[in-house]
Design an enzyme around this catalytic site. Structure first.
Site, PDB file in Angstrom:
ATOM      1  N   LYS A   3      10.224  34.882  -9.388  1.00 19.90           N
ATOM      2  CA  LYS A   3       8.730  34.677  -9.331  1.00 19.90           C
ATOM      3  C   LYS A   3       8.341  33.652  -8.283  1.00 19.90           C
ATOM      4  O   LYS A   3       9.395  33.062  -7.971  1.00 19.90           O
ATOM      5  CB  LYS A   3       8.289  34.041 -10.734  1.00 19.90           C
ATOM      6  CG  LYS A   3       6.858  33.954 -11.060  1.00 19.90           C
ATOM      7  CD  LYS A   3       6.196  35.217 -11.428  1.00 19.90           C
ATOM      8  CE  LYS A   3       5.418  35.222 -12.493  1.00 19.90           C
ATOM      9  NZ  LYS A   3       5.359  36.616 -13.441  1.00 19.90           N
TER      10      LYS A   3
HETATM   11  N1  GLU Z   1       3.500  39.715 -12.716  1.00 18.10           N
HETATM   12  C1  GLU Z   1       3.536  40.599 -13.487  1.00 18.10           C
HETATM   13  C2  GLU Z   1       4.650  40.023 -14.641  1.00 18.10           C
HETATM   14  O1  GLU Z   1       4.647  38.847 -14.917  1.00 18.10           O
HETATM   15  C3  GLU Z   1       4.497  41.867 -12.966  1.00 18.10           C
HETATM   16  C4  GLU Z   1       5.506  41.745 -11.960  1.00 18.10           C
HETATM   17  C5  GLU Z   1       6.007  42.888 -11.566  1.00 18.10           C
HETATM   18  O2  GLU Z   1       5.509  43.978 -11.492  1.00 18.10           O
HETATM   19  O3  GLU Z   1       7.153  42.625 -10.571  1.00 18.10           O
HETATM   20  O4  GLU Z   1       5.190  40.594 -15.276  1.00 18.10           O
END
Ligand code: GLU
Length: 417
Positions: free
Chosen positions: A100
């Site tokens: 992230k």
């Molecule tokens: N931001 C989204 C999550 O927290 C999607 C992450 C992604 O698609 O890689 O799951």
């Protein structure tokens, strides 16, 4: 948020009987990157921001997770959210690890040109550590398909055509059908199973939403189509309620133009934080983390909470919900539809083959349903709540993959398949 994520990890690690060193290996991030972003401002000056990418674990595949643009972004928040991605991809059993990141900024204060420049500068600074087989960013809070398109373009300038470096791209730039509504669809599928378990039905079900962004709005639309009444929606500015159910397509149109639900004339106005304790059957927190706390948990009226946001419930609140017999469908299961369709998008990109929307929605349905059943089974067999069960399932899978990469026996994890 980091404390909270470690608390939930340890609770599940106790169930799994993980030794201290195992806990250390599974919680310590693989790599943390912090970069300085200096870019041109519209007024002829410069903007100065910090960007982060935390790569938590890659034992089950390339690391995967969103980028958020928000004033709360820092190393700790990114680390907590990156670990949640590791467990999330393992719970839905897709071949990824977790990551992230994002930029500490307030996008409301930035023009599109400034956002564009900041994004490209950020990619320039992290390009060596991302890639289709290494780490694949995606949208998260305040980021969208347009930004993902810029990321693909900037990365491709350096490494050649690389649509698989990022997911959640625009449709005409190798994005996937169904990706935009995927998280909301996954939330709806998870709730469908919970309703069955609780002998409840969609018809007339009263649902309240905190947050009406991409995730909240699509979940509300799909739930309303199933027969639920969306009785209240609150966002960062205000709230709107209607006991007969809000007209969700009209509200979506209104929010597109006004960037808030405040002022929508299809219901009564209320102060936004009241939504968490609204008189309803189901509460869907779909905005920020840490909003359900020991201060408000006792006043929550809902019988089911579906965590569309990442980390909305503090451990104290979680404990209270457990005691009150409120079913909490945890984030790493409830909102996993987004990363699941990201996986389908990436698969299409690297195969250079396009899937039809029906196929995507069908595979998404199967993936979330399978994960729900596995979590429910794990909860039952260990006599634990759904969140602990989801962590047990996710951590167990990651632990087994980690062990299988070494000469150490995996046998002690076999019972947690
Ligand atoms: N931001 C989204 C999550 O927290 C999607 C992450 C992604 O698609 O890689 O799951």
């Amino acid at each position: 948020m980091l404390e909270e994520s470690k608390y939930y990890f340890n609770k599940a690690a106790d169930v799994l009987n993980l030794p201290v060193l195992g806990r250390k290996i599974l919680t310590t991030p693989f790599r943390m990157v912090k970069v300085e972003i200096v870019s041109d401002a519209d007024n002829g000056q410069f903007h100065h921001h910090l960007g982060f990418r935390v790569q938590h674990d890659n034992s089950r595949g390339p690391m995967k997770g969103g980028l958020r643009y928000h004033p709360s972004v820092d190393a700790d928040e990114a680390e907590a959210l990156a670990s949640l991605m590791t467990w999330k991809t393992a719970v839905v059993n897709i071949p990824y690890g977790g990551a992230k990141g994002g930029i500490n900024c307030d996008p409301e204060q930035l023009s599109e040109k400034e956002l564009h420049d900041i994004t490209r500068t950020f990619v320039g600074h992290i390009k060596e550590v991302i890639g289709p087989n290494l780490d694949i960013p995606a949208p998260d809070m305040n980021t969208n398909s347009k930004i993902m398109g810029w990321i693909m373009d900037e990365y491709s300038k350096h490494y050649g055509f690389s649509p698989g470096v990022v997911t959640g791209k625009p449709l005409h730039l190798f994005g996937s059908d169904g990706r935009e509504e995927a998280t909301g669809r996954g939330v709806t599928i998870a709730l469908e199973h919970a309703l069955k378990d609780k002998d409840m039905s969609w018809e007339g079900l009263r649902v309240a939403f905190q947050g009406f962004g991409n995730v909240g709005s699509h979940a509300a639309k799909l739930m309303a189509q199933n027969g639920a009444k969306i009785v209240a929606v609150g966002d960062h500015k205000g709230g709107v309620s209607n006991p007969e159910g809000l007209d969700i397509p009209a509200l979506m149109k209104y929010v597109k133009e006004n960037r808030t639900v405040e002022g929508f004339d299809g219901g009564d106005a209320f102060k936004s934080d009241e939504v968490l304790t609204w008189d309803c059957d189901v509460l869907v927190p779909a905005a920020l983390g840490g909003v359900l706390t020991k201060e408000n948990a006792n006043d929550v009226a809902a019988k089911i909470i579906v965590e569309a946001a990442n980390g909305p419930t503090t451990p104290e609140a979680d404990e209270i919900f457990h005691k009150k017999d409120v079913l909490v469908i945890p984030d790493i299961l409830a909102n996993a539809g987004g990363v699941t369709v990201s996986y389908f998008e990436w698969a299409q990109n690297i195969q250079q083959f396009r899937w039809e929307l029906d196929r995507i929605n069908d595979e998404l349905y199967k993936t979330i349903s399978r994960a729900y059943m596995s979590v429910a089974k794990t909860a039952k067999s260990n006599n634990v709540d759904f969140r602990t069960a989801a962590f047990v399932l996710g951590i167990g899978r990651v632990a087994k993959a980690t062990m299988a990469r070494t000469h150490v026996s995996t046998s002690r994890f076999d019972e947690f398949g």
